[in-house]
Design an enzyme around this catalytic site. Structure first.
Site, short mmCIF file in Angstrom:
data_model
loop_
_atom_site.label_atom_id
_atom_site.label_comp_id
_atom_site.label_asym_id
_atom_site.label_seq_id
_atom_site.Cartn_x
_atom_site.Cartn_y
_atom_site.Cartn_z
N ASP A 90 3.32 4.73 -15.93
CA ASP A 90 4.40 4.46 -16.86
C ASP A 90 5.40 3.44 -16.31
O ASP A 90 5.95 2.63 -17.06
CB ASP A 90 5.10 5.79 -17.19
CG ASP A 90 6.03 5.65 -18.37
OD1 ASP A 90 5.66 4.95 -19.33
OD2 ASP A 90 7.14 6.22 -18.32
N ASP A 109 0.84 -1.20 0.00
CA ASP A 109 0.00 0.00 0.00
C ASP A 109 0.88 1.25 0.00
O ASP A 109 2.11 1.16 0.10
CB ASP A 109 -0.93 -0.05 1.23
CG ASP A 109 -2.27 0.60 0.95
OD1 ASP A 109 -2.35 1.44 0.01
OD2 ASP A 109 -3.24 0.29 1.67
#
Ligand SMILES: *[C@@H]1O[C@H](CO)[C@@H](O)[C@H](O)[C@H]1NC(C)=O
Ligand SMILES: *[C@@H]1O[C@H](CO)[C@@H](O)[C@H](O)[C@H]1NC(C)=O
Ligand SMILES: *[C@@H]1O[C@H](CO)[C@@H](O)[C@H](O)[C@H]1NC(C)=O
Ligand SMILES: *[C@@H]1O[C@H](CO)[C@@H](O)[C@H](O)[C@H]1NC(C)=O
Length: 542
Positions: A211, A155
Site C-alpha cells: 500500500d 534491502d
C-alpha cells in the site's frame, strides 16, 4: 494504429492515486518513467564483485550492443563495502575490490554512457553482514549522491521492530525515512525498495506493505530472490515463483513505479534456451525491470540476440507502463494481456506444461469484441504478421512463451479490460454459474473471464464472457449475477485490491463462497486481482 480506448484511462488513474503527501515517487514520475535496464552482479557473482568485473562488463555491454539496446545501468549489489564505517561515520568501499574507488567507477560508467547504482540495507547490517544504514540514512544518501550514484536498492535484512511497533510498521517507518532523505536531495536517487519481499508469505502484511511502497520509491523487490548461479534447486521453478508473485501486483504498476520480480539470469546452467527466452519475454510483457545478472562477456550470441529484441524492449519500455495481467489459467497455458501507449493490445502466452501443446484464444478474451473488425497481429519473436478476426491459434513447446502485438485499426479501437478476477492469496478464480458466483480453481473457461467496463460515472460493471447480459451484483450480504442495469451492479476497485460495491461493502471470500463484508484494508479475504487497465478509485486507501 488506433487511438487509446476511452474505456480505460491510465493517465487519469495515475493522477487520482496519490493520497498521502507524495515525495519521491508518484509525485515525480519523471525520475523513472519506464523500468530500469542494466546489469547487477548478485545472482551470478554474489559477493565476488570488484572494479574489473564492472569495467569489463561495461566494455562487453558496449561492444555486444547491449548498452545501445537500452541496458544502461551498472548496479553494485551487497559486499562492496569495507566492514567498518570511517571515523566520521561515512561508508567506505573495500579498496581491495575497488582500488580506484566508487566515485572513479561512477565517472567511468558515465564516460561510457552508463549510470552507476548501489546497494544498502534498512537494518543494522546488510544481508552479507556489512554496515547497514539504520540511523545513517541521510549521511549515506548524501555520500552516494556525492560519489555520482543515481540509483539505490535498499534491502531489508536485520530490521527489528523498535518500541511497540509491529514489524510491518517498522519497515514502513524505515522506508519512509529513506523516502524523506532522498526527496530532500536536489536530485533524488532512484529508490528500489526490498521491503515487500520480507512479507511475501503473509497476504495481509504483504498488502499493507504494498500500500505504501509505490508512494515511496520507483520499484520494489516483492518476492524471494531468483535462484543464484551456485544455488540448489530448479532455476525455472524459481523464475515461475517470482512470475506468479508478479501476477498478483498488476494494479500497483504505473509510469514511475514498477514491480520487480528480480534479475534475468541468462547464463544460469539450470535453464534451457527456451526457458531463458521465456523469462525475458514474460518480464518484457510485464514492463518489469530488465536487469541482467550474468557473465556478459561469456554469453552466447544467441543470448545477446534475444536480450536485444527491439520489439520486446519497446514493449518493456512502453510509456503506458501497464503490466500484462492474467486473462486465463488452465493448468497448461497462462494467457496474459495488456495495452500499449498507442492503443495496441499485447497477447502473451506461456506453456507451463511438460510437453508441446496448442491453444486457441478468441480475441474477445483480449478485450477486443467489436463486430466486423480485422486485426493485424505481429509475432514479436519472428516478426511475422497475421491478420485475424475471431481467434488466434498458438502452439508452444514446453515452457515456451509467445508474444503478439495487435494493431487496432481505425474504428476498432475499443478495448475492454478483460480477464480473470481472482482472489490473490489463494489464486482461486471468480466463477459464474447461472446466476450464482463462487471462487473455484482456475480452468480457463469463459465463466472465469470477465469484462470490466468503466461506466461514464467512473463505476465498474463486471460480466463474465459466458453470459455478458448478466453482471456481478451485490444484494445485502449476497453476491449474484443479475441484469446489468439492476441495483447493486456498480463497483469500485482500489489499490488495496478491494472490489467495493457502491451500495454496500467489499466482495469477500469466505471459503469458496462470495459474500459482501465490511471493507478492511488488510483483510486477506478481500484482496482481488483484476485485468490490467481497470479504472482504480482512491476509495479506501490511506
Ligand atoms: C573480479 O571478480 C571477478 C568475478 O568474480 C573475478 O573473476 C576476478 O578474478 C576478480 N578480479 C580481481 C582483480 O579480483
Ligand atoms: C576486502 O575484500 C577482500 C576480498 O576481496 C577481503 O579479503 C577483505 O577482507 C575485504 N576488506 C575489508 C576491509 O572489508
Ligand atoms: C541496531 O542499531 C541501532 C541504531 O544504531 C541500535 O540502537 C541497536 O541497538 C542495534 N540493534 C542491534 C540488535 O544491534
Ligand atoms: C499475517 O499477519 C497478520 C497481521 O500482521 C496476522 O494477524 C496473521 O496472523 C498472519 N497470518 C498468518 C497466516 O501468519
Amino acid at each position: 494504429m488506433g487511438a487509446p480506448s476511452t474505456v480505460w484511462d491510465t493517465a487519469k488513474m495515475a493522477l487520482m492515486l496519490p493520497l498521502l503527501p507524495v515525495q519521491a515517487s508518484l509525485g515525480n514520475t519523471g525520475l523513472l518513467p519506464t523500468p530500469p535496464m542494466g546489469f547487477n552482479n548478485w545472482a551470478r557473482f554474489q559477493c565476488d564483485l570488484n572494479e574489473s568485473l564492472f569495467t569489463e562488463t561495461a566494455q562487453s555491454m558496449l561492444s555486444r550492443g547491449l548498452r545501445d539496446a537500452g541496458y544502461n545501468r551498472l548496479n553494485l549489489d551487497d559486499c562492496w563495502m569495507h566492514h567498518d564505517r570511517a571515523a566520521d561515520g561515512s561508508l567506505q568501499w573495500n579498496t581491495t575490490k575497488f582500488p580506484q574507488g566508487i566515485p572513479w567507477l561512477a565517472s567511468y560508467a558515465t564516460k561510457y554512457g552508463f549510470h552507476l547504482g548501489i546497494y544498502e540495507d534498512a537494518g543494522n547490517q546488510t544481508c552479507g553482514g556489512f554496515p547497514g544504514s539504520y540511523g545513517y540514512e541521510r549521511l549515506d544518501v548524501e555520500t552516494f549522491a556525492s560519489w555520482g550514484i543515481d540509483y539505490i536498492k535498499v534491502d531489508g535484512c536485520n530490521v527489528w521492530a523498535e518500541d511497540d511497533r509491529s514489524l510491518r510498521d517498522e519497515y514502513r517507518a524505515r522506508y519512509g525515512k529513506w523516502n524523506e532523505v532522498l526527496s530532500e536531495l536536489p536530485r533524488p536517487l532512484i529508490f528500489s525498495e526490498s521491503a515487500p519481499a520480507y512479507f511475501a508469505d503473509n497476504a495481509s502484511d504483504w498488502a499493507a506493505v504494498m500500500d505504501w511502497v509505490p508512494r515511496n520509491g520507483e520499484l520494489a523487490r516483492h518476492s524471494t530472490d531468483v535462484l543464484v548461479y551456485v544455488g540448489e534447486g530448479s532455476a525455472w521453478d524459481s523464475i515461475m515463483n517470482n512470475y506468479d508473485y508478479n501476477t498478483l501486483l498488476v494494479r500497483y504498476q504505473r509510469p514511475g513505479y514498477f514491480n520487480d520480480p528480480d534479475f534475468l539470469i541468462p547464463d544460469h546452467p539450470g535453464l534451457t534456451q527456451t526457458e531463458k527466452e521465456s523469462h525475458f519475454r514474460l518480464w518484457a510483457s510485464f514492463s518489469a525491470p530488465l536487469i541482467i545478472s550474468a557473465c556478459i562477456p561469456d554469453l552466447s550470441d544467441e543470448d545477446i540476440a534475444y536480450l536485444s529484441n527491439e520489439a520486446l524492449i519497446a514493449v518493456d519500455q512502453d510509456p503506458l507502463a501497464q503490466q500484462a495481467a492474467l486473462v486465463s489459467r488452465d493448468g497448461t497455458f497462462d494467457v496474459l494481456s495488456r495495452s500499449l501507449a498507442n492503443g495496441d493490445r499485447l497477447l502473451t502466452v506461456l506453456n507451463r506444461g511438460p510437453v508441446a501443446a496448442s491453444t486457441t484464444i478468441p480475441l474477445e478474451r483480449l478485450g477486443l469484441s467489436q463486430v466486423g473488425c480485422e486485426y493485424l497481429a505481429r509475432d514479436l519473436i519472428t516478426g511475422e504478421d497475421v491478420t485475424l478476426q475471431n481467434a488466434i491459434e498458438i502452439r508452444l513447446d514446453s515452457h515456451a512463451t509467445s508474444v503478439h502485438r495487435f494493431e487496432l485499426p481505425e474504428g476498432c479501437s475499443v478495448v475492454t479490460p478483460t480477464g480473470m478476477v481472482f482472489h490473490t492469496p489463494s489464486g482461486l478464480c471468480l466463477t459464474a454459474s447461472g446466476t450464482t458466483v463462487a471462487f473455484e480453481p482456475c480452468g480457463g473457461s469463459d465463466s472465469q473471464i470477465w469484462n470490466v467496463l468503466t461506466e461514464t460515472s467512473g463505476k465498474l460493471t463486471i460480466s463474465a464472457l459466458s453470459d455478458k447480459s448478466l453482471c456481478l451484483c451485490a444484494h445485502e450480504s449476497r453476491v449474484l449475477l443479475a441484469g446489468c442495469r439492476s441495483v447493486g451492479t456498480n463497483w469500485e476497485h482500489s489499490i488495496t485490491g478491494h472490489l467495493r460495491n457502491t451500495d454496500g461493502g467489499c466482495l469477500t471470500k469466505v471459503s469458496g463462497k462470495v459474500t459482501i463484508g465490511d471493507c478492511v484494508v488488510d483483510n486477506a479475504a478481500q484482496i482481488l486481482g483484476l485485468p490490467s487497465g481497470v479504472h482504480l478509485t482512491d476509495g479506501l486507501t490511506g
